[in-house]
Each structure stands twice: as C-alpha cells, then as structure tokens.
Design an enzyme around this catalytic site. Structure first.
Site, short mmCIF file in Angstrom:
data_model
loop_
_atom_site.label_atom_id
_atom_site.label_comp_id
_atom_site.label_asym_id
_atom_site.label_seq_id
_atom_site.Cartn_x
_atom_site.Cartn_y
_atom_site.Cartn_z
N HIS A 268 63.14 45.47 42.54
CA HIS A 268 62.10 45.70 41.52
C HIS A 268 60.77 45.27 42.13
CE1 HIS A 268 60.31 46.26 37.70
NE2 HIS A 268 60.83 45.28 37.01
N HIS A 307 63.12 56.06 42.96
CA HIS A 307 62.82 55.46 41.67
C HIS A 307 63.82 55.96 40.64
CE1 HIS A 307 60.50 54.16 38.18
NE2 HIS A 307 59.87 53.37 39.02
N ASP A 363 55.37 50.79 45.33
CA ASP A 363 55.41 49.67 46.27
C ASP A 363 55.23 50.07 47.72
OD1 ASP A 363 55.76 47.55 44.52
OD2 ASP A 363 57.86 48.08 44.23
N1 ACO Z 1 66.62 54.79 50.68
C1 ACO Z 1 67.72 55.50 51.00
N2 ACO Z 1 68.56 56.05 50.08
C2 ACO Z 1 68.24 55.84 48.80
C3 ACO Z 1 67.12 55.11 48.39
C4 ACO Z 1 66.28 54.57 49.37
N3 ACO Z 1 65.20 53.89 49.08
N4 ACO Z 1 67.08 55.07 47.04
C5 ACO Z 1 68.14 55.75 46.61
N5 ACO Z 1 68.86 56.22 47.67
C6 ACO Z 1 70.03 57.07 47.63
C7 ACO Z 1 71.28 56.30 47.24
O1 ACO Z 1 71.95 55.78 48.36
C8 ACO Z 1 72.05 57.35 46.50
O2 ACO Z 1 72.65 58.18 47.46
P1 ACO Z 1 74.14 58.78 47.21
O3 ACO Z 1 74.01 59.66 46.00
O4 ACO Z 1 74.49 59.48 48.46
O5 ACO Z 1 75.03 57.57 46.94
C9 ACO Z 1 71.00 58.18 45.79
O6 ACO Z 1 69.82 58.04 46.60
C10 ACO Z 1 70.71 57.70 44.38
O7 ACO Z 1 70.40 56.30 44.44
P2 ACO Z 1 70.68 55.28 43.27
O8 ACO Z 1 70.81 53.92 43.88
O9 ACO Z 1 71.79 55.78 42.41
O10 ACO Z 1 69.32 55.39 42.46
P3 ACO Z 1 68.83 54.38 41.36
O11 ACO Z 1 68.07 55.17 40.38
O12 ACO Z 1 69.95 53.53 40.87
O13 ACO Z 1 67.87 53.41 42.20
C11 ACO Z 1 66.01 52.35 43.14
C12 ACO Z 1 66.51 53.38 42.11
C13 ACO Z 1 66.67 50.98 42.87
C14 ACO Z 1 64.50 52.19 43.00
C15 ACO Z 1 66.39 52.85 44.56
O14 ACO Z 1 65.78 54.09 44.79
C16 ACO Z 1 66.03 51.84 45.63
O15 ACO Z 1 66.81 50.93 45.91
N6 ACO Z 1 64.82 52.00 46.27
C17 ACO Z 1 64.38 51.04 47.26
C18 ACO Z 1 63.83 49.80 46.61
C19 ACO Z 1 62.48 50.05 45.95
O16 ACO Z 1 61.58 50.65 46.54
N7 ACO Z 1 62.34 49.56 44.74
C20 ACO Z 1 61.08 49.63 43.99
C21 ACO Z 1 61.23 50.51 42.82
S1 ACO Z 1 59.68 50.71 42.00
C22 ACO Z 1 59.51 49.27 41.12
O17 ACO Z 1 60.39 48.56 40.79
C23 ACO Z 1 58.16 48.93 40.79
#
Ligand code: ACO
Length: 436
Positions: A268, A307, A363
């Site tokens: 987050h 996201h 971010d």
């Molecule tokens: N890098 C690589 N792969 C990713 C990323 C990423 N940053 N984010 C999602 N994926 C992939 C997952 O591995 C998944 O792949 P799969 O379908 O083959 O298993 C698919 O994309 C869907 O991902 P989920 O984890 O199900 O997506 P979710 O909506 O739960 O997660 C999140 C959202 C937590 C923001 C995620 O994208 C992430 O971890 N990003 C990196 C951390 C980040 O930047 N967080 C800040 C968010 S903005 C904020 O809080 C202000």
C-alpha cells in the site's frame, strides 16, 4: 415483476428467488433467505479481500479504473491538482463542496492554529530509539493523541467531531516532521503560523538556524500537488481500516492510527519506498530488461505497477510525472529517473504487463520526487499519511452519520476441525514450534 431485480435459482432445491438490484448491486443479506433446510444459516457470499463487495455508499471519491478517472466530490483530480490547494481540497473532501473565500479563510485559520503539539508529546517522541522508523512513530503518536483529547471519544457530537478533524489535519504534519528530526537528532522546529500548509511542513522539516525558512516556491507547489493527489482514494486498504475501526465508535485518533498502520505496508503506502529500493537495485538502464524477465518469472513484482482498481494509467501517476519534471528543474535530475522511464517504456510494451493491465500507479514516480526534496525513504509512507489524513477523516465522518453503518463484522467460512474431545497433556505427541 420489477425489472431491477435478479432471479436466482438454487439448483440444490430447485427453488427460485427474486432479489432487488439497486445501484448496480444486490444486498448480500438478501442471499440469506436462500436455504436448503429451514434451520440453515442461509447463503453467504465469499469475498476475501473484498474483490467484488461494496462495503458502503459514499459520495466522496469516484474512480473509474478502466478509464483512469479520479474525482473528489465530482471534481476531476487534474483540475484540483492544477488549481486547488491542499487545504481547499481537504475542505472539499470533508464538507462536500468547495469553500467560499470566507469559508476557506476560516478553515485555514482553524487548521493553522491547531498545528502545535502538547509538550508531553515531545517527551513521548524522545522515548523512541534514535533510528526508529518515522512511520512507526507517527502511528504511535497519533494513537497517543487520544489520551490528550479524551473528549474525542464522544463521536456522536458533530462540533466535537469537527474539532478533532481540524486537530488531526493540523497535527499530523507536525508529528511527521518531528519524527524526521528525531531520526537525525535535530531539535524540533515549531510550526510557523505565517506559512502555508506545504511551506510550514518544509520549514518544520528543514529549518536549521535561519530566522525564517523559505521553501523554493516550485518545490512547495510540487509538494502541495502531491498532497492533493494523495488526499483520498475511496475504499482502499487503509480507508477500509479507518471505517472498520471507526464503526466501533472509537475516537478518530485511535481509528486513524489503525488506518496509518494499514498504509505502512509495502503493498500500500510503502510501495514508493519499495520502488526506490528496486530502482537502486537495478542500478542502470541496461539492466532493466534482465530485471523485467525476473519479474515475469515470478521472482518479485515490479513495484509501483498495478492497481486493484486502475486497469489503465493511474491518473495521479501522469500528474506526478509532470510534477517530477518541474522539481528536477530546481533540484537537478534524480539519476534513478532514467531507470524508471526505461522500466515504464519496456513494461508498457511487454505482453505480460499489457495482458494483466499493469500500468504505473501513484507510487511509481512519487518516491523520486520525495528523494529530490531531500527526504529519506523511511519518510515516504509518512508523506502519504499527511494528506490521506483528510481523506480518512472525510470517510470516517461519512460512516459515523450513515444510518446504515453498523459495527464492521464479516462472516467466515469455517474450515477447521469438527468438534473433538480435549486431549490431556500427557497423551499428546509433538512439541516442535512449527511456523504457521
Ligand atoms: N508486477 C508484476 N506482476 C504483477 C504486479 C506487479 N507489480 N501486480 C500484479 N501482478 C500480476 C500478478 O502476479 C497476477 O498475475 P497472475 O494472474 O499471473 O497470477 C496479476 O498481475 C494480478 O495481480 P493481483 O495480485 O491479483 O492484483 P491485485 O489487484 O490483488 O493487486 C496490487 C494489486 C497489490 C497493487 C499489485 O498490483 C501489486 O502488488 N503491485 C506492486 C505494489 C504496488 O505498487 N503497490 C501500490 C499500489 S497503489 C497504492 O497503494 C497507493
């Protein structure tokens, strides 16, 4: 038959139910009438992480994740970032409308005159280790404020609520700056009531011996824009924590400490810190393709990408990218920027990221600006918490007066052991402490 309804056939019984559809949703409790036996509990919806559950009605922030739209109280984020100030935006979030000149002056005056901290708070802060993480300090000190303002527990009184809202928006930046000064062993700088919100914060952070700290106007404006962009984002993890804790009718300091704790996590508000660490680890643009490959093989994530709601470019990331250019004109370019730009370029063309709709989020670039402003990484989540305080409070207020609000209490699907008889100690095997 009303047209706005859903007809459900339970194939276990062959029975049909009609459930009203309102605002594009069914009420989850309407499923409870669906039973196999008369004394069944009734059908539950299972939704870990609230992927498809609206937990509240809200009139504060609108997001269309597919189209990359973000609005506060109907106003597009782009217009607010360009034309508003953080305190005006905070007013908008809290009260629902843009203030008149008089209203804004009054609001600004109230916030400005609540920026000081009780002297005992400073003693509390002295108790932290010299290298305490400022976010840990912020969370603890905000929670401690509830003991300084015990009347805050009277959450049913609107005047009282407003007073606590003003105190929190005013004092969180002071706590944040004091946490930073603590980590450097520098004396705390008291708020300067003649300065604007962002300028005062920069003064509390960076003033040394000069009689008056004068922030560079371009840097103060960039910070103001970052504050506007981070002020609210509807039902995200920390806001959900704020509302859930607030639903117990605890005081807003305690609830906000919980929300800030949720923000601390690397998925987050901690993500911008993680982005910089990632950029530093990559080290140079020629190593970007190799890094992208490791992400695609599941060895870590591309931090600052993806996201839960935006399946398009995060509109805040676009604005921040522009603000970064303006900051770098003053401070000189952050050498990590080229790595970030190369990562973005490659990721936006790569099938892995394209097919999963992974775009830069808020971010991805904000950490580069914070670093250019001279902030250590540990301060990044704190910089997020300062403006989000306004959003958390707007959401908390909305929840408190919502006639539909009840204490947040989800159900579970129990998957544990069936009833079994207690085994006396001497008849039990094992004994290892296995991590679970
Ligand atoms: N890098 C690589 N792969 C990713 C990323 C990423 N940053 N984010 C999602 N994926 C992939 C997952 O591995 C998944 O792949 P799969 O379908 O083959 O298993 C698919 O994309 C869907 O991902 P989920 O984890 O199900 O997506 P979710 O909506 O739960 O997660 C999140 C959202 C937590 C923001 C995620 O994208 C992430 O971890 N990003 C990196 C951390 C980040 O930047 N967080 C800040 C968010 S903005 C904020 O809080 C202000």
């Amino acid at each position: 038959m009303p047209s706005d309804s859903l007809t459900i056939t339970d194939n276990r019984t062959g029975q049909t139910y009609e459930v009203p559809v309102q605002d594009g949703a069914i009420h989850a409790t309407d499923l409870r009438q669906i039973k196999v036996e008369e004394d069944d509990f009734g059908l539950l919806s299972y939704d870990p992480a609230f992927l498809n559950t609206a937990s509240t009605r809200s009139a504060i922030t609108y997001i269309d994740g597919d189209r990359g739209i973000l609005r506060y109280r109907g106003y597009p984020i782009e217009q607010l970032a360009e034309q508003s100030t953080f305190l005006e935006t905070a007013y908008l979030l809290i009260f629902g409308e843009l203030p008149s000149r008089e209203g804004l002056d009054k609001w600004t005056d109230e916030i400005t005159h609540h920026t000081f901290l009780h002297e005992n708070v400073k003693q509390l802060m002295e108790g932290f280790r010299y290298d305490a993480h400022p976010m840990g300090m912020l969370i603890s000190v905000v929670a401690a404020l509830s003991t300084f303002y015990p009347e805050a527990g009277n959450v049913s009184d609107p005047e009282n609520r407003l007073l606590q809202v003003q105190r929190l928006i005013a004092k969180v930046p002071t706590i944040a700056a004091f946490s930073y000064r603590h980590s450097l062993g520098l004396p705390y700088v008291q708020p300067d009531n003649e300065l604007g919100f962002a300028e005062n914060f920069l003064s509390m952070m960076f003033k040394i011996a000069e009689p008056k700290y004068e922030a560079h106007p371009a840097l103060a404006r960039a910070l103001e824009i970052l504050f506007i962009l981070h002020a609210d984002h509807e039902q995200n993890c920390s806001t959900n924590a704020m509302r859930a804790i607030g639903s117990s009718r605890v005081d807003p300091y305690s609830a906000l400490a919980g929300a800030a704790a949720a923000l601390y996590g690397p998925l987050h508000g901690g993500a911008n810190e993680a982005v910089l660490r990632m950029l530093e680890k990559i080290g140079s643009t020629d190593r970007v393709p190799e890094f992208i490959e490791t992400v695609k093989h599941g060895e870590g994530r591309l931090m600052g990408f993806g996201h839960r709601v935006y399946k398009n470019y995060d509109p805040r990331a676009k604005i921040i990218k522009q603000a970064a250019d303006e900051v770098f004109e003053v401070t000189g370019k952050n050498p990590l920027l080229d790595i970030a730009l190369e990562l973005e370029r490659i990721a936006l063309e790569d099938e892995y990221f394209v097919s999963r709709k992974l775009y830069p989020n808020v971010d991805f670039y904000s950490g580069l600006i914070y670093e250019a402003l001279g902030l250590p990484m540990a301060m990044f989540p704190v910089m997020f918490a300062i403006p989000r305080t306004a959003g958390w409070l707007a959401q908390w207020l909305e929840g408190i007066v919502d006639p539909e609000q009840k204490i947040a209490r989800p159900r579970q699907l129990y998957v544990g052991a069936e009833e079994r008889d207690f085994v006396p100690l001497e008849h039990r095997a094992g004994g290892e402490l296995v991590a679970v």
